[in-house]
Design a protein around this motif. Structure first.
Motif, PDB file in Angstrom:
ATOM      1  N   THR A   2       0.831  -1.189   0.000  1.00 25.46           N
ATOM      2  CA  THR A   2       0.000   0.000   0.000  1.00 25.46           C
ATOM      3  C   THR A   2       0.874   1.250   0.000  1.00 25.46           C
ATOM      4  N   THR A   3       0.541   2.229  -0.812  1.00 27.65           N
ATOM      5  CA  THR A   3       1.305   3.470  -0.874  1.00 27.65           C
ATOM      6  C   THR A   3       0.449   4.670  -0.496  1.00 27.65           C
ATOM      7  N   HIS A   4      -0.752   4.442  -0.006  1.00 30.55           N
ATOM      8  CA  HIS A   4      -1.634   5.526   0.413  1.00 30.55           C
ATOM      9  C   HIS A   4      -2.073   5.273   1.845  1.00 30.55           C
TER      10      HIS A   4
END
Length: 309
Positions: A2-4
């Motif tokens: 996940t990057t958010h």
């Protein structure tokens, strides 16, 4: 990975007013729940990242002894607060039913004004037969939930109705729409596909699991909007794939965790339906806060060495 940012859900209490067969939660093991001071310290670190919203859940948060003080401390930090509750104490003094018996005094709905931005109320069935198949422990539960909605309407609290869509209520969704249309303070309807993960949901998976196509057909926003006849209510279906790897949860002990889910964007019943969680750290421990904050911001995957059932 996940990057958010993930959605952060803080379990403010360990007891509930109903027994939910589809509950995803891993409940804290200690009667002494994490103090407001520890939760506030954690929230201060989150606020420093620019995160603006917190969800306060449970166990039912209205069973927490100092829930109003907790909400006030979080609002002072500038957060938008979603409070998820069945709302039973808004109708009068009541005892918890699940995970311990505690007598809770009546909470005036107006006390939540200014302290809560959105109040999440579950409506999983239009009749007692349907509603109590999923959430038991209260007599005339379907009628009681309409009384809760009426109390929130009188207090002018913005309400989000949360419906878990499962095998036993999938034919009742249109009837729930007829309930929602009656209350002017309802601003959103979230429909969650039943997800067989967590101790209770996994245990009852055969009774409630609903496939993707059935869920999509039952929660078609255009069809449901035509029943509501209201454009001021947003309808938000949420599949289990949409919710995969999207949460950081804090249990009532202060343990930060997430469901143990496989890599990849798709949710698969073979790998993602189970009773396990993965622990990120303890918000009461200063040394853990950095790792927990990074996970909340999507900057770090779950450290496998902390995993346990």
């Amino acid at each position: 990975m996940t990057t958010h940012p993930r959605s952060v859900i803080i379990s403010a209490a360990r007891t509930c007013f109903v027994y939910c067969r589809g509950c995803y939660n891993h409940f804290g093991r200690n009667k002494d729940i994490a103090p407001t001071s520890a939760i506030t310290r954690f929230a201060e670190r989150l606020a420093g990242t620019g995160m603006s919203k917190l969800t306060i859940g449970g166990g039912d948060p209205l069973s927490r002894y100092d829930i109003i003080a907790l909400l006030e401390s979080l609002k002072r930090l500038g957060f938008k607060i979603n409070l998820d509750t069945v709302g039973t104490p808004l109708l009068g003094s009541v005892s918890t039913y699940f995970n311990g018996r505690v007598q809770i005094n009546h909470i005036d709905s107006t006390k939540l004004l200014g302290r809560v931005d959105r109040l999440g109320i579950p409506i999983d069935g239009s009749t007692d037969e349907v509603a109590t198949a999923f959430r038991s422990g209260r007599k005339s539960f379907a009628i009681e939930q309409e009384r809760v909605l009426a109390a929130t309407e009188r207090a002018m609290l913005p309400v989000v109705v949360n419906t878990v869509v499962h095998k036993r209520n999938v034919q009742d969704i249109t009837n729930i729409a007829h309930i929602i249309r009656k209350f002017a303070n309802i601003i959103q309807w979230q429909l969650f596909q039943f997800t067989p993960s967590g101790p209770l949901a996994y245990q009852h998976r055969d009774k409630f699991d609903v496939d993707d196509d059935t869920f999509t057909a039952a929660t078609d926003p255009i069809k449901l909007q035509s029943i509501l006849e209201r454009t001021d209510v947003s309808i938000v279906p949420k599949t289990r794939t949409m919710r995969k790897n999207a949460y950081l949860l804090i249990d009532s002990d202060g343990i930060a965790w997430s469901p143990r889910e496989s890599n990849g964007s798709e949710w698969h019943i073979e790998t993602d339906a189970h009773m396990e969680r993965e622990v990120i750290g303890d918000i009461r421990c200063e040394d853990d806060l950095g790792r927990i904050i990074k996970y909340a911001m999507g900057q770090q995957s779950t450290p496998r060495e902390h995993a346990f059932k």
